[in-house]
Design a protein around this motif. Structure first.
Motif, PDB file in Angstrom:
ATOM      1  N   ASP A   1      -7.508  12.119  -4.707  1.00  0.00           N
ATOM      2  CA  ASP A   1      -8.295  11.365  -3.726  1.00  0.00           C
ATOM      3  C   ASP A   1      -7.869  11.606  -2.286  1.00  0.00           C
ATOM      4  O   ASP A   1      -8.697  11.500  -1.378  1.00  0.00           O
ATOM      5  CB  ASP A   1      -8.213   9.866  -4.045  1.00  0.00           C
ATOM      6  CG  ASP A   1      -8.977   9.503  -5.311  1.00  0.00           C
ATOM      7  OD1 ASP A   1      -9.741  10.352  -5.807  1.00  0.00           O
ATOM      8  OD2 ASP A   1      -8.790   8.380  -5.813  1.00  0.00           O
ATOM      9  N   ILE A   2      -6.584  11.910  -2.050  1.00  0.00           N
ATOM     10  CA  ILE A   2      -6.160  12.078  -0.655  1.00  0.00           C
ATOM     11  C   ILE A   2      -6.511  13.459  -0.106  1.00  0.00           C
ATOM     12  O   ILE A   2      -6.678  13.621   1.109  1.00  0.00           O
ATOM     13  CB  ILE A   2      -4.649  11.810  -0.456  1.00  0.00           C
ATOM     14  CG1 ILE A   2      -3.796  12.817  -1.225  1.00  0.00           C
ATOM     15  CG2 ILE A   2      -4.306  10.386  -0.828  1.00  0.00           C
ATOM     16  CD1 ILE A   2      -2.302  12.672  -0.978  1.00  0.00           C
TER      17      ILE A   2
ATOM     18  N   ASN B   1     -10.676   5.070   3.675  1.00  0.00           N
ATOM     19  CA  ASN B   1     -11.671   4.619   2.700  1.00  0.00           C
ATOM     20  C   ASN B   1     -11.039   4.115   1.408  1.00  0.00           C
ATOM     21  O   ASN B   1     -11.705   4.012   0.386  1.00  0.00           O
ATOM     22  CB  ASN B   1     -12.635   5.769   2.377  1.00  0.00           C
ATOM     23  CG  ASN B   1     -13.439   6.202   3.585  1.00  0.00           C
ATOM     24  OD1 ASN B   1     -13.924   5.371   4.337  1.00  0.00           O
ATOM     25  ND2 ASN B   1     -13.575   7.507   3.777  1.00  0.00           N
ATOM     26  N   SER B   2      -9.741   3.817   1.469  1.00  0.00           N
ATOM     27  CA  SER B   2      -9.022   3.397   0.266  1.00  0.00           C
ATOM     28  C   SER B   2      -8.468   1.984   0.420  1.00  0.00           C
ATOM     29  O   SER B   2      -8.038   1.588   1.513  1.00  0.00           O
ATOM     30  CB  SER B   2      -7.873   4.364  -0.032  1.00  0.00           C
ATOM     31  OG  SER B   2      -7.048   3.875  -1.064  1.00  0.00           O
ATOM     32  N   GLN B   3      -8.463   1.257  -0.679  1.00  0.00           N
ATOM     33  CA  GLN B   3      -7.885  -0.087  -0.690  1.00  0.00           C
ATOM     34  C   GLN B   3      -6.395  -0.066  -1.020  1.00  0.00           C
ATOM     35  O   GLN B   3      -5.696  -1.065  -0.834  1.00  0.00           O
ATOM     36  CB  GLN B   3      -8.608  -0.961  -1.727  1.00  0.00           C
ATOM     37  CG  GLN B   3     -10.100  -1.124  -1.470  1.00  0.00           C
ATOM     38  CD  GLN B   3     -10.381  -1.837  -0.171  1.00  0.00           C
ATOM     39  OE1 GLN B   3      -9.744  -2.836   0.162  1.00  0.00           O
ATOM     40  NE2 GLN B   3     -11.349  -1.321   0.582  1.00  0.00           N
ATOM     41  N   THR B   4      -5.901   1.050  -1.517  1.00  0.00           N
ATOM     42  CA  THR B   4      -4.511   1.115  -1.989  1.00  0.00           C
ATOM     43  C   THR B   4      -3.610   1.976  -1.110  1.00  0.00           C
ATOM     44  O   THR B   4      -2.397   2.009  -1.310  1.00  0.00           O
ATOM     45  CB  THR B   4      -4.471   1.683  -3.421  1.00  0.00           C
ATOM     46  OG1 THR B   4      -5.053   3.001  -3.428  1.00  0.00           O
ATOM     47  CG2 THR B   4      -5.242   0.791  -4.378  1.00  0.00           C
ATOM     48  N   LEU B   5      -4.178   2.689  -0.126  1.00  0.00           N
ATOM     49  CA  LEU B   5      -3.398   3.591   0.715  1.00  0.00           C
ATOM     50  C   LEU B   5      -3.244   3.038   2.121  1.00  0.00           C
ATOM     51  O   LEU B   5      -4.197   2.491   2.695  1.00  0.00           O
ATOM     52  CB  LEU B   5      -4.069   4.967   0.779  1.00  0.00           C
ATOM     53  CG  LEU B   5      -4.318   5.666  -0.561  1.00  0.00           C
ATOM     54  CD1 LEU B   5      -5.080   6.965  -0.341  1.00  0.00           C
ATOM     55  CD2 LEU B   5      -3.011   5.931  -1.289  1.00  0.00           C
TER      56      LEU B   5
ATOM     57  N   ASN C   1      -9.469  10.118   4.263  1.00  0.00           N
ATOM     58  CA  ASN C   1      -9.506   9.520   2.925  1.00  0.00           C
ATOM     59  C   ASN C   1      -8.756   8.202   2.833  1.00  0.00           C
ATOM     60  O   ASN C   1      -9.182   7.293   2.121  1.00  0.00           O
ATOM     61  CB  ASN C   1      -8.958  10.517   1.897  1.00  0.00           C
ATOM     62  CG  ASN C   1      -9.918  11.675   1.643  1.00  0.00           C
ATOM     63  OD1 ASN C   1     -11.130  11.524   1.751  1.00  0.00           O
ATOM     64  ND2 ASN C   1      -9.376  12.830   1.313  1.00  0.00           N
ATOM     65  N   VAL C   2      -7.638   8.070   3.551  1.00  0.00           N
ATOM     66  CA  VAL C   2      -6.893   6.810   3.456  1.00  0.00           C
ATOM     67  C   VAL C   2      -7.671   5.655   4.078  1.00  0.00           C
ATOM     68  O   VAL C   2      -7.504   4.486   3.679  1.00  0.00           O
ATOM     69  CB  VAL C   2      -5.488   6.926   4.102  1.00  0.00           C
ATOM     70  CG1 VAL C   2      -4.648   7.967   3.389  1.00  0.00           C
ATOM     71  CG2 VAL C   2      -5.571   7.214   5.601  1.00  0.00           C
TER      72      VAL C   2
ATOM     73  N   LYS D   1       0.829  -1.199   0.000  1.00  0.00           N
ATOM     74  CA  LYS D   1       0.000   0.000   0.000  1.00  0.00           C
ATOM     75  C   LYS D   1       0.872   1.261   0.000  1.00  0.00           C
ATOM     76  O   LYS D   1       2.011   1.253   0.478  1.00  0.00           O
ATOM     77  CB  LYS D   1      -0.917   0.003   1.220  1.00  0.00           C
ATOM     78  CG  LYS D   1      -2.006  -1.064   1.158  1.00  0.00           C
ATOM     79  CD  LYS D   1      -3.011  -0.886   2.279  1.00  0.00           C
ATOM     80  CE  LYS D   1      -4.177  -1.861   2.131  1.00  0.00           C
ATOM     81  NZ  LYS D   1      -5.211  -1.649   3.172  1.00  0.00           N
TER      82      LYS D   1
ATOM     83  N   VAL E   1      -4.369   9.631  -7.256  1.00  0.00           N
ATOM     84  CA  VAL E   1      -4.155   9.471  -5.827  1.00  0.00           C
ATOM     85  C   VAL E   1      -4.067  10.837  -5.138  1.00  0.00           C
ATOM     86  O   VAL E   1      -4.593  11.012  -4.028  1.00  0.00           O
ATOM     87  CB  VAL E   1      -2.904   8.617  -5.530  1.00  0.00           C
ATOM     88  CG1 VAL E   1      -1.622   9.312  -5.957  1.00  0.00           C
ATOM     89  CG2 VAL E   1      -2.820   8.262  -4.047  1.00  0.00           C
TER      90      VAL E   1
END
Length: 358
Positions: free
Chosen positions: A180-181, A28-32, A25-26, A3, A177
């Motif tokens: 989104d952050i 709610n993220s699958q990649t962060l 925001n992190v 991640k 990204v």
């Protein structure tokens, strides 16, 4: 797949405000990565370490006492520990500390890391011109650096009032990204590749905000301030065309451009400084320590460096507002010259390169 880890360098009101968005925001993220280290310059507040207060109460009691941070924002008192494992390093510190922080971090961060500057300001170059903060970070850390600026006052963003920001991104793979952050339901973020233009707009608006403050100090009408904003916006366009060719015209109409300019002319420390300069008659060197302690007066300083750049090219008369603000700051022009400049300014646009793209 590992991640993406994000860290924040800084713990003032702007850094803390952005940390609230990033922390939410992190989650709610699958990649962060969920953990977001935040470098905090250690201070003792009411007998306790500030890092301890933040990590136990989730409130930055020194700089944002009325707002709760997400629990995944972790205060760290060592800058290297904060940044060494990060893939995205967000800088939100005063511009005067950028070089020293980068020297400490050199060779201690991932070579693949990507920096983001939230810093409004610049440094003086050896040649008398200003150097953008993102350029300093890139030069010293040897990594790319994007920027986030715009029409966003920290206390308004913290109260979830509508605000906007523009990200000037230097690497396309980070477009999504970075959007989104930083975003939130009330914080609109637009990403563009035009990073230099995004940052230079936030620098030049300091001159125009100072002119607007002079207008307020003289108690001139709103039409005069409107004229200052219009003329200042035009000279911003011209300046970028001359010194930063290849920028996109559309960037000036994002939050970093016209929105930040208008806001700065009504709510900005340079506007406040100029108003007091006019009303009190005290020298700027005295007022800056009273009104903006710990901050460089970016309006007068920007005007000085811009004038130096214009003079080298013999272009002072093509930028009458910028030139007038500089000469008011040095005492060479009376305040009344500001209105005269608006009246007498030529309306032909100095646009020698014609390189703007929509």
């Amino acid at each position: 797949m590992d991640k993406i880890m994000i860290c924040i360098i800084g713990s003032g009101n702007w850094a803390t405000t952005i940390a609230r968005n990033v922390g939410r925001n992190v989650l709610n993220s699958q990649t962060l990565d969920e953990k977001v280290p935040m470098y905090v310059y250690e201070e003792i507040v009411e007998g306790r370490k500030l890092t301890e207060i933040i990590n136990t109460t989730h409130v930055n009691s020194k700089y944002m006492p009325n707002f709760e941070l997400p629990p995944n924002i972790v205060a760290v008192d060592d800058i290297v520990t904060t940044a060494r494992d990060a893939d995205i390093i967000i800088f939100a510190i005063p511009p005067t500390f950028v070089s020293s922080c980068c020297k400490t971090l050199l060779g201690k961060v991932k070579p693949t890391a990507h920096a983001v500057s939230l810093i409004k300001g610049f440094e003086r170059g050896d040649d008398g011109q200003f150097v953008l903060i993102s350029q300093i970070i890139m030069r010293q850390l040897k990594i790319p650096c994007s920027v986030l600026v715009g029409c966003n006052l920290a206390h308004e963003l913290a109260h979830d009032h509508f605000a906007e920001g523009t990200v000037g991104c230097r690497d396309q793979k980070y477009y999504r990204v970075l959007h989104d952050i930083f975003k939130s339901p009330t914080f609109r973020v637009v990403v563009t590749e035009d990073a230099d233009c995004v940052e230079i707009c936030s620098t030049l608006r300091n001159i125009i905000a100072f002119a607007a403050g002079c207008s307020d100090g003289m108690e001139l009408n709103e039409n005069t301030k409107g004229g200052i904003i219009r003329r200042g916006f035009l000279e911003m366009l011209q300046f970028v065309d001359v010194f930063y060719p290849g920028c996109r015209m559309g960037t000036f109409f994002e939050s970093c451009g016209i929105s930040d300019l208008v806001t700065s002319c009504y709510a900005n420390r340079n506007r406040k400084l100029a108003e007091a300069f006019v009303k009190t008659g005290k020298p700027l060197s005295e007022l800056e320590h009273i009104l903006i302690p710990g901050h460089e007066p970016l309006g007068p300083v920007t005007a000085e460096l811009v004038h130096h750049m214009l003079k080298k090219k013999g272009l002072e008369d093509k930028f009458p507002l910028f030139t007038t603000v500089y000469r008011i700051c040095t005492g060479d022009y009376p305040l009344q010259r500001l209105v005269e400049t608006l009246i007498k300014a030529r309306e032909d646009i100095f646009h020698p390169l014609h390189t703007f793209q929509l």
